[in-house]
Design a protein around this motif. Structure first.
Motif, mmCIF file in Angstrom:
data_model
loop_
_atom_site.group_PDB
_atom_site.id
_atom_site.type_symbol
_atom_site.label_atom_id
_atom_site.label_comp_id
_atom_site.label_asym_id
_atom_site.label_seq_id
_atom_site.Cartn_x
_atom_site.Cartn_y
_atom_site.Cartn_z
ATOM 1 N N SER A 1 78.625 77.902 140.448
ATOM 2 C CA SER A 1 77.986 78.840 139.526
ATOM 3 C C SER A 1 78.890 79.038 138.320
ATOM 4 C CB SER A 1 77.701 80.183 140.214
ATOM 5 O OG SER A 1 78.902 80.797 140.636
ATOM 6 N N ILE A 2 78.311 79.589 137.262
ATOM 7 C CA ILE A 2 79.078 79.814 136.044
ATOM 8 C C ILE A 2 78.653 81.147 135.430
ATOM 9 C CG2 ILE A 2 77.424 78.553 134.607
ATOM 10 C CD1 ILE A 2 79.821 77.612 132.891
ATOM 11 N N VAL A 3 79.615 81.864 134.888
ATOM 12 C CA VAL A 3 79.367 83.094 134.148
ATOM 13 C C VAL A 3 79.772 82.845 132.706
ATOM 14 C CG1 VAL A 3 80.031 85.502 133.833
ATOM 15 C CG2 VAL A 3 79.726 84.591 136.146
ATOM 16 N N GLU A 4 78.823 82.983 131.788
ATOM 17 C CA GLU A 4 79.105 82.847 130.360
ATOM 18 C C GLU A 4 79.164 84.244 129.763
ATOM 19 O OE1 GLU A 4 77.053 79.003 128.663
ATOM 20 O OE2 GLU A 4 75.658 80.024 130.020
ATOM 21 N N THR A 5 80.298 84.602 129.180
ATOM 22 C CA THR A 5 80.520 85.987 128.768
ATOM 23 C C THR A 5 81.505 86.035 127.611
ATOM 24 O OG1 THR A 5 81.206 88.168 129.588
ATOM 25 C CG2 THR A 5 82.394 86.271 130.434
ATOM 26 N N ASP A 6 81.646 87.208 127.023
ATOM 27 C CA ASP A 6 82.735 87.492 126.102
ATOM 28 C C ASP A 6 82.617 86.754 124.771
ATOM 29 O OD1 ASP A 6 85.323 88.057 124.998
ATOM 30 O OD2 ASP A 6 86.052 88.447 127.000
ATOM 31 N N SER A 7 82.871 85.431 124.772
ATOM 32 C CA SER A 7 82.877 84.638 123.548
ATOM 33 C C SER A 7 82.620 83.185 123.901
ATOM 34 C CB SER A 7 84.216 84.789 122.813
ATOM 35 O OG SER A 7 85.283 84.317 123.618
ATOM 36 N N ALA A 8 82.588 82.325 122.883
ATOM 37 C CA ALA A 8 82.229 80.921 123.106
ATOM 38 C C ALA A 8 83.143 80.228 124.108
ATOM 39 C CB ALA A 8 82.254 80.164 121.775
ATOM 40 N N GLY A 9 84.426 80.570 124.099
ATOM 41 C CA GLY A 9 85.366 79.860 124.956
ATOM 42 C C GLY A 9 85.521 80.431 126.349
ATOM 43 N N VAL A 10 84.832 81.518 126.658
ATOM 44 C CA VAL A 10 85.025 82.182 127.951
ATOM 45 C C VAL A 10 83.864 81.880 128.881
ATOM 46 C CG1 VAL A 10 85.362 84.373 129.133
ATOM 47 C CG2 VAL A 10 86.369 84.013 126.879
ATOM 48 N N SER A 11 84.146 81.186 129.941
ATOM 49 C CA SER A 11 83.177 80.948 131.008
ATOM 50 C C SER A 11 83.949 80.843 132.307
ATOM 51 C CB SER A 11 82.359 79.673 130.757
ATOM 52 O OG SER A 11 83.207 78.539 130.675
ATOM 53 N N PHE A 12 83.385 81.395 133.372
ATOM 54 C CA PHE A 12 84.054 81.402 134.665
ATOM 55 C C PHE A 12 83.272 80.542 135.644
ATOM 56 C CE2 PHE A 12 84.827 86.025 133.320
ATOM 57 C CZ PHE A 12 85.897 85.659 132.527
ATOM 58 N N GLY B 1 78.213 85.525 117.893
ATOM 59 C CA GLY B 1 78.450 86.863 118.401
ATOM 60 C C GLY B 1 79.430 86.855 119.559
ATOM 61 N N ALA B 2 80.170 87.947 119.700
ATOM 62 C CA ALA B 2 81.173 88.042 120.763
ATOM 63 C C ALA B 2 81.322 89.487 121.207
ATOM 64 C CB ALA B 2 82.520 87.509 120.273
ATOM 65 N N LEU B 3 81.688 89.656 122.464
ATOM 66 C CA LEU B 3 82.067 90.954 123.015
ATOM 67 C C LEU B 3 80.998 92.025 122.804
ATOM 68 C CD1 LEU B 3 85.705 90.732 121.704
ATOM 69 C CD2 LEU B 3 85.090 90.777 124.118
ATOM 70 N N TYR B 4 79.729 91.635 122.939
ATOM 71 C CA TYR B 4 78.658 92.617 122.793
ATOM 72 C C TYR B 4 78.333 93.256 124.152
ATOM 73 C CZ TYR B 4 76.244 88.108 123.540
ATOM 74 O OH TYR B 4 75.877 86.863 123.981
ATOM 75 N N PHE B 5 79.364 93.858 124.728
ATOM 76 C CA PHE B 5 79.214 94.587 125.984
ATOM 77 C C PHE B 5 78.479 95.905 125.746
ATOM 78 C CE2 PHE B 5 82.725 91.819 127.059
ATOM 79 C CZ PHE B 5 82.533 91.542 128.403
ATOM 80 N N VAL B 6 77.914 96.431 126.813
ATOM 81 C CA VAL B 6 77.401 97.795 126.810
ATOM 82 C C VAL B 6 77.990 98.512 128.015
ATOM 83 C CG1 VAL B 6 75.244 97.202 125.641
ATOM 84 C CG2 VAL B 6 75.323 97.177 128.148
ATOM 85 N N ALA C 1 78.923 95.981 131.011
ATOM 86 C CA ALA C 1 77.876 95.006 131.318
ATOM 87 C C ALA C 1 77.679 94.063 130.130
ATOM 88 C CB ALA C 1 76.569 95.720 131.649
ATOM 89 N N PHE C 2 77.568 92.782 130.434
ATOM 90 C CA PHE C 2 77.340 91.779 129.390
ATOM 91 C C PHE C 2 75.951 91.192 129.602
ATOM 92 C CE2 PHE C 2 77.922 87.807 127.038
ATOM 93 C CZ PHE C 2 78.613 88.261 125.927
ATOM 94 N N PRO C 3 74.994 91.498 128.715
ATOM 95 C CA PRO C 3 73.604 91.079 128.952
ATOM 96 C C PRO C 3 73.412 89.577 128.857
ATOM 97 C CG PRO C 3 73.846 92.077 126.772
ATOM 98 C CD PRO C 3 75.152 92.268 127.473
ATOM 99 N N ALA C 4 72.545 89.060 129.719
ATOM 100 C CA ALA C 4 72.232 87.632 129.729
ATOM 101 C C ALA C 4 71.131 87.318 128.720
ATOM 102 C CB ALA C 4 71.802 87.199 131.131
ATOM 103 N N GLU C 5 70.962 86.038 128.479
ATOM 104 C CA GLU C 5 69.978 85.580 127.498
ATOM 105 C C GLU C 5 68.562 85.764 128.033
ATOM 106 O OE1 GLU C 5 69.506 81.218 126.333
ATOM 107 O OE2 GLU C 5 70.738 81.985 124.691
#
Length: 739
Positions: free
Chosen positions: A96-107, A266-271, A723-727
């Motif tokens: 699995s992968i989590v895409e978050t934060d910014s373009a270069g950040v994925s877990f 866009g980056a770091l659009y957490f809520v 929370a980081f909203p998904a697409e």
């Protein structure tokens, strides 16, 4: 979409798919049996393509290599519309992968082994035989790709210290004597524009070949910042690559590749989704506020629009000399990754508070030498050495939000956002390794494989923050991490397309340093914290039993594996809002056990059915920093993941055909922290793709839709209610032409 209508639509879709599958299997198998007996030529149409992989650094049949591998051919990539790593990872069981934060950040999480921000990946990423050296390189647009292989289980014996969970091997298309190329143009909702192009041919016939490829993708964004009245997740990427292959003689080959890409958006659009006892959103940090991973939170309303820019430059030279005994290979590579981000800081609201900004600049040089024996002999071997030098600069700071925007760097008291905290480090890394593997055919059906690798990783961190912001400015600290990584595998070949195997392997991932000053911030929050300035290396011991099988004259493939992994010092992070920074800690011991099964069938001409199930049961066995969490599930590990799909290709005329494809994925329930305070529920995502093209594959027009039912969920949830909203749902049309 209303829940009742959505459930009805799910049921209707499920009924249609099940009816299609059952009728296709029943009729198709009957047709296939008759057709194979009467017309042998039709048999090849129904057989599943034989795939060759390079999982063990040499070409082998997918069904014979004793590694759990999911492979995607060029045809698979095009038919499924795979354009990013998430696209193929979502179709791979137990990954699995989590895409978050910014373009270069994925877990990436693979069989329960995950990663943290600024940390090393749990998988080795290899592109055209060259190992990527920085995790922020991975999440890029995929274009002009020939094949992708996802290897599961420890692969460190051949691929190095970061292959503790597996490896991803990507092969781009090679140039040759034939002049050819491809163009893809696409458009979609929210201003989506896509363009990819490649051209390839000889510069000197039979000697020198070149391939040039490029990609552009942009959209205005799908998630709205209601305060700024702007999309928060806008995106633009331009990437290009040149590949040259020089073959002056039959015994020598040089493969040179150079690439550059820029990604902005866009980056770091957490809520913050904290709620008080009345159910209202409340952004304070004290009890009795509560938050839950299923709560998508309030709308995005940060005072500053998050921005990010990533630049990647890569260059590599791979040289192969063929001798009677085998092939000597040299791989030289240089990588540069620079990424900066700036955005609002917690609580990410329209109220003036603080800002955050960060820059990471990573330069690395690597060299590998290896000798690979000929494959057509009973005793086969590989041995070699690897060296890596990395310079990494990290600058992270917070500033006072005066409502005048954000400047990068450390800003004085009269700036539009005066700096409040600053963390700056220079990190030097020197790593080397020696490795070897041999394969011996005990009999024609029984193979023994043994490998071992020794990795040593020396790291040094120097605090370069101004003395006004750091009490340790100018000071350095050093640590060395090392490990042996053995692997032993026994494989029994039942026939040319079926085999069973068992393996034992150890894995290793380097430790590292938290940024100077971050621990001091943690102490302000918790005077009893056990967080240290550095964190330990991870070590794993894994056991695996697997099988590869094909039935009905290769019309059905079922591959699978059972695994058990003992994982020591798992790296995990906690977030410190006041510093906009993370601290990495170690979970002493985690046990992981599970299985995966993947199916691919062609029951009738034109019909393909595929899917997989991945199960990982994680359990924290020891955690000195928080003994109360022993027995909990490990964070970022979905317990169950499912994927399924159906593709039907129907000839319309002698030169025209249509294609219909549905892909469904279920991301299993998972926790995001060691305390298991709340789990995100299962998430079901559906994608459809309908195409019309010629039967020779020269051109195709395809309409697609992702997240068909517009499922709203959080791509990531960080303890504290971040929370980081998904697409949401997206759609578009692609036009492809090959020449």
């Amino acid at each position: 979409m209303q829940p009742a209508f959505q459930r009805s639509l799910y049921k209707t879709t499920a009924i249609i798919l099940l009816s299609t599958l059952s009728s296709g299997l029943t009729v198709g198998l009957n047709m296939a049996t008759t057709a194979v007996a009467a017309e042998p030529s039709d048999k090849n149409v129904l057989q599943i393509e034989e795939i060759t992989v390079i999982a063990r650094q040499r070409s082998e049949s997918l069904q014979q290599v004793p590694v759990a591998v999911t492979a995607f051919t060029e045809t698979d990539l095009q038919n499924a519309g795979i354009e990013t790593p998430a696209d193929f990872i979502n179709m791979t069981s137990n990954v699995s992968i989590v895409e978050t934060d910014s373009a270069g950040v994925s877990f990436i999480t693979i069989r329960g082994l995950s990663q943290v921000r600024n940390g090393e990946s749990p998988v080795a990423i290899v592109v055209d035989g060259v190992l990527q050296t920085e995790a922020r390189q991975f999440n890029q647009e995929l274009f002009d790709v020939k094949q992708i292989e996802v290897l599961k289980g420890p692969q460190g014996a051949l691929y190095g210290r970061n292959a503790i969970g597996g490896a991803i091997v990507i092969k781009t298309k090679e140039p040759g004597n034939d002049f050819n190329g491809k163009i893809m143009l696409g458009a979609g909702d929210d201003g989506l524009i896509k363009a990819q192009a490649s051209v390839s041919g000889p510069l000197i016939k039979d000697k020198l070949f070149a391939r040039i490829s490029g990609s552009h993708k942009s959209h205005n964004g799908h998630l709205q910042n209601v305060f700024l009245n702007q999309a928060a997740d806008y995106y633009q990427d331009q990437s290009g690559r040149v590949r040259l292959i020089f073959k002056p003689t039959e015994n020598f080959r040089a493969d040179f590749r150079i690439g550059y890409g820029e990604t902005s958006g866009g980056a770091l659009y957490f809520v913050r989704n904290n709620r008080d006892i009345n159910g209202n959103y409340n952004f304070g940090l004290t009890s009795p506020n509560t938050s839950h991973p299923d709560d998508i939170g309030p709308p995005i309303e940060s005072n500053n629009r998050g921005e990010g820019l990533r630049k990647i430059f890569t260059a590599s030279l791979k040289l192969d000399w063929d001798f009677d005994l085998g092939t000597l290979t040299s791989v030289s590579a240089y990588d540069w990754v620079n990424e900066w981000t700036k955005a609002d800081n917690s609580p990410y609201t329209r109220t003036l508070g603080t800002t955050q900004a960060a820059e990471r600049d990573i330069k690395s040089k690597s060299q590998e030498l290896r000798f690979t024996s000929n494959g057509e002999q009973r005793f086969r071997y590989i041995f070699g050495a690897y060296y890596l030098r990395t310079d990494r600069y990290i600058n992270r700071n917070t500033g006072q939000d005066l409502g005048q925007g954000i400047l990068l760097g450390i800003n004085g008291p009269t700036s539009q956002n005066p700096t409040l905290t600053a963390f700056q480090d220079e990190n030097d890394q020197k790593a080397y390794a020696f490795f070897g593997q041999f394969n011996f055919d005990i009999t024609d059906q029984l193979e023994l494989s043994a490998a071992i690798r020794y990795d040593k990783d020396k790291r040094k961190q120097t605090d370069v923050a101004p003395p006004a912001f750091s009490t340790t400015s100018g000071l350095s600290r050093e640590r060395t991490f090392d490990s042996f990584q053995p692997k032993v595998t026994l494989r029994y070949s039942i026939n040319d397309s079926s085999s069973v195997y068992a393996s034992y392997a150890k894995g290793f991932r380097s430790g590292g340093f938290n940024q100077n000053g971050v621990r001091a911030r943690a102490l302000l929050t918790d005077p009893n914290t056990l967080v240290q300035d550095d964190y330990k290396q991870e070590d794993s011991t894994g056991y695996e039993i697997g099988w590869k099988s094909q039935f009905f004259d290769r019309m059905v493939t079922i591959n699978g594996a059972f695994f058990y992994t003992e994982f020591e010092n798992e790296q995990f992070f906690s977030f410190i809002p006041s510093a906009a920074a993370q601290i990495v800690t170690n979970i002493d011991k985690v046990d992981l056990k599970g299985f995966e099964i993947e199916l691919h069938a062609r029951p009738m001409q034109g019909l393909e059915i595929f899917g997989g199930i991945g199960y990982t049961n994680s359990k924290i066995k020891a955690y000195s920093a928080s003994p109360a969490t022993v027995g909990n599930k490990a964070p970022y590990v979905p317990k169950l993941g499912l994927n399924a799909g159906i593709q039907y290709t129907q000839p319309l005329t002698d030169s025209l055909q249509s294609r219909f494809r549905v892909d469904w994925q279920q991301m299993g329930r998972q926790y995001w922290d060691v305390a298991n305070n709340g789990a995100r529920s299962t998430v079901d995502l559906t994608e459809i793709r309908i195409g019309l093209g010629d039967t020779d594959g020269v051109w195709e027009v395809a309409g697609w839709m992702k997240n068909v039912f517009d499922k709203r969920y959080n791509a990531e949830f960080v303890a504290g209610g971040f929370a980081f909203p998904a697409e949401p749902r997206t759609y578009g049309v692609d036009v492809t032409y090959s020449f």
